[in-house]
Design an enzyme around this catalytic site. Sequence first.
Site, PDB file in Angstrom:
ATOM      1  N   GLU A  79       0.852  -1.185   0.000  1.00 45.36           N
ATOM      2  CA  GLU A  79       0.000   0.000   0.000  1.00 45.36           C
ATOM      3  C   GLU A  79       0.888   1.235   0.000  1.00 45.36           C
ATOM      4  OE1 GLU A  79      -3.005   0.029   3.025  1.00 45.36           O
ATOM      5  OE2 GLU A  79      -3.761  -1.944   2.428  1.00 45.36           O
ATOM      6  N   ASP A 128      -3.149   3.992  -1.539  1.00 43.39           N
ATOM      7  CA  ASP A 128      -3.947   4.132  -0.318  1.00 43.39           C
ATOM      8  C   ASP A 128      -4.453   5.564  -0.128  1.00 43.39           C
ATOM      9  OD1 ASP A 128      -5.110   3.202   2.037  1.00 43.39           O
ATOM     10  OD2 ASP A 128      -3.299   3.491   3.223  1.00 43.39           O
ATOM     11  N   GLU A 165     -12.544   2.464   2.459  1.00 42.22           N
ATOM     12  CA  GLU A 165     -12.141   2.506   3.857  1.00 42.22           C
ATOM     13  C   GLU A 165     -13.202   3.256   4.651  1.00 42.22           C
ATOM     14  OE1 GLU A 165      -8.363   4.494   3.169  1.00 42.22           O
ATOM     15  OE2 GLU A 165      -7.318   2.626   3.617  1.00 42.22           O
TER      16      GLU A 165
END
Length: 152
Positions: free
Chosen positions: A24, A55, A112
């Site tokens: 990531e 990310d 997320e």
Amino acid sequence: MDFAEQILALIAARGLSPALIELEVVETVLLGQRSELLAQGFTRLRAQGMRIALDDFGTGFASLSHLRDLPIDRIKLDKSFVLGLADDHRNAPILRAILDLAAVLGLETVAEGVETEKAAVYLRGLGCLEGQGFRFGPARPFAMLPPAGSKL
């Protein structure tokens, strides 16, 4: 020794397979870096089976050219867009646009900050099938994780 060689050496020293690892990369790492050197390193890592994820996408300094120029497999949508779905009407069209762009480019997406079933259903409807967040459970030690990632 460049960054890809260093990463591969660390993985080999621990007896792991690169195919088991997803790297990531946070957007700030891309600042000031030459895209061609990053692309070469990412290509070398991917050739060994490693996956590359960008990310916290959408809140940092990544350029759309990074999506075009770097060999990445997925983008991780920053939690601020997901957590803010109910509070700010501007988050939904931004998520929709990012997910549409990712789909056209053949990139996987992970949302997320998925904390509610309503958010999971909404994201699923937009085609985002992977998520992280308290909707699925709190952060846990590696030994307690299920064998596969959480699906929306």
